[in-house]
Write an enzyme that holds these catalytic residues in place. Structure first.
Site, PDB file in Angstrom:
ATOM      1  N   ASP A  90       8.817 -11.518 -19.040  1.00 27.47           N
ATOM      2  CA  ASP A  90       7.769 -11.376 -20.060  1.00 27.47           C
ATOM      3  C   ASP A  90       6.521 -10.755 -19.424  1.00 27.47           C
ATOM      4  OD1 ASP A  90       6.651 -13.538 -18.754  1.00 27.47           O
ATOM      5  OD2 ASP A  90       6.499 -14.819 -20.534  1.00 27.47           O
ATOM      6  N   HIS A  91       5.440 -10.710 -20.187  1.00 23.81           N
ATOM      7  CA  HIS A  91       4.272  -9.915 -19.787  1.00 23.81           C
ATOM      8  C   HIS A  91       3.566 -10.350 -18.491  1.00 23.81           C
ATOM      9  CE1 HIS A  91       3.306 -12.916 -22.818  1.00 23.81           C
ATOM     10  NE2 HIS A  91       2.090 -12.995 -22.349  1.00 23.81           N
ATOM     11  N   CYS A 108       9.265 -15.355 -15.805  1.00 24.28           N
ATOM     12  CA  CYS A 108       8.138 -15.521 -16.735  1.00 24.28           C
ATOM     13  C   CYS A 108       7.004 -16.176 -15.940  1.00 24.28           C
ATOM     14  CB  CYS A 108       8.535 -16.293 -17.993  1.00 24.28           C
ATOM     15  SG  CYS A 108       8.815 -18.050 -17.815  1.00 24.28           S
ATOM     16  N   GLY A 109       5.990 -16.670 -16.623  1.00 25.27           N
ATOM     17  CA  GLY A 109       4.845 -17.227 -15.907  1.00 25.27           C
ATOM     18  C   GLY A 109       5.248 -18.354 -14.980  1.00 25.27           C
ATOM     19  N   THR A 110       5.920 -19.343 -15.540  1.00 27.60           N
ATOM     20  CA  THR A 110       6.381 -20.477 -14.747  1.00 27.60           C
ATOM     21  C   THR A 110       7.858 -20.404 -14.394  1.00 27.60           C
ATOM     22  OG1 THR A 110       6.945 -21.625 -16.779  1.00 27.60           O
ATOM     23  CG2 THR A 110       4.728 -22.033 -15.861  1.00 27.60           C
ATOM     24  N   GLY A 111       8.594 -19.578 -15.098  1.00 26.37           N
ATOM     25  CA  GLY A 111      10.057 -19.561 -15.000  1.00 26.37           C
ATOM     26  C   GLY A 111      10.707 -20.608 -15.887  1.00 26.37           C
ATOM     27  N   GLY A 126      10.055 -21.534 -19.368  1.00 22.88           N
ATOM     28  CA  GLY A 126      10.437 -21.161 -20.738  1.00 22.88           C
ATOM     29  C   GLY A 126      11.643 -20.240 -20.759  1.00 22.88           C
ATOM     30  N   ASN A 158      26.672 -24.812  -8.428  1.00 27.09           N
ATOM     31  CA  ASN A 158      26.618 -24.664  -9.901  1.00 27.09           C
ATOM     32  C   ASN A 158      27.169 -23.326 -10.369  1.00 27.09           C
ATOM     33  OD1 ASN A 158      23.326 -25.737  -9.228  1.00 27.09           O
ATOM     34  ND2 ASN A 158      24.945 -27.129  -9.883  1.00 27.09           N
ATOM     35  N   ARG A 181       3.755 -17.122 -11.726  1.00 27.00           N
ATOM     36  CA  ARG A 181       2.475 -17.802 -11.507  1.00 27.00           C
ATOM     37  C   ARG A 181       2.625 -18.958 -10.524  1.00 27.00           C
ATOM     38  NH1 ARG A 181       1.140 -17.477 -17.952  1.00 27.00           N
ATOM     39  NH2 ARG A 181      -0.202 -15.651 -17.880  1.00 27.00           N
ATOM     40  N   ARG A 188      33.028 -30.058 -12.134  1.00 28.47           N
ATOM     41  CA  ARG A 188      31.747 -30.419 -12.767  1.00 28.47           C
ATOM     42  C   ARG A 188      31.246 -29.311 -13.691  1.00 28.47           C
ATOM     43  NH1 ARG A 188      30.366 -32.358  -6.816  1.00 28.47           N
ATOM     44  NH2 ARG A 188      31.266 -34.449  -6.954  1.00 28.47           N
TER      45      ARG A 188
END
Ligand code: RB5
Length: 145
Positions: free
Chosen positions: A8-9, A65-68, A70, A99, A109, A136
């Site tokens: 994202d932006h 994204c900003g935090t990863g 969302g 996984n 961020r 798993r």
């Protein structure tokens, strides 16, 4: 490797730096955007990268994204996606080994470009270990039904 990348932006600059880094190593990058700082909605880019992973057009995906947070939540809503938000290389290695994650997410961020490169390197150097880890993952897949 062939890698889809989307963001994202807030994450345009980190995406551009990662694309250049990966291309220098000879990887084939499919950039799904966004490429401007105009505000966009991260689920759109999670879906674009997920579709390329699920169709096997690429070997794996990177979402930023900003935090990863969302963008990883959005990706993990899509059947067949196992997206791991990583803030250091140890988790990136282990999420491939245990996984078989098919997308890694990064928060621009939260960490710098050096750490982001180390995360991608660690993920790409690792191999899925199979065995009980596969059992798993099959259990996770059952949760999608
Ligand atoms: C966009 O402002 C921001 O919410 C997004 O980049 C991300 O941090 C969400 O989890």
């Amino acid at each position: 490797m062939k890698i889809a990348i989307g963001n994202d932006h807030p994450a345009v600059e980190m995406k551009q730096l990662l694309v250049a880094y990966l291309q220098e190593q000879g990887h084939d990058i499919v950039n799904v955007g966004t490429d401007t700082e105009d505000a966009v909605d991260y689920p759109v880019f999670a879906k674009k990268v997920a579709n390329k992973v699920l169709s096997k057009e690429v070997d794996f995906g990177i979402l930023i994204c900003g935090t990863g947070i969302g963008i990883s939540i959005a990706a993990n809503k899509i059947k067949g996606i196992r997206c791991a938000l990583c803030s250091e290389p140890f988790s990136a290695k282990l999420t491939k080994e245990h996984n078989d994650s098919n997308i890694i997410a990064i928060g621009t961020r939260a960490i710098g470009i050096g750490m982001a490169k180390a995360i991608v390197d660690a993920y790409m150097s690792a191999e899925f270990l199979g065995g009980q880890h596969k059992v798993r993952i099959d259990m996770i897949t059952d949760l999608e039904e």
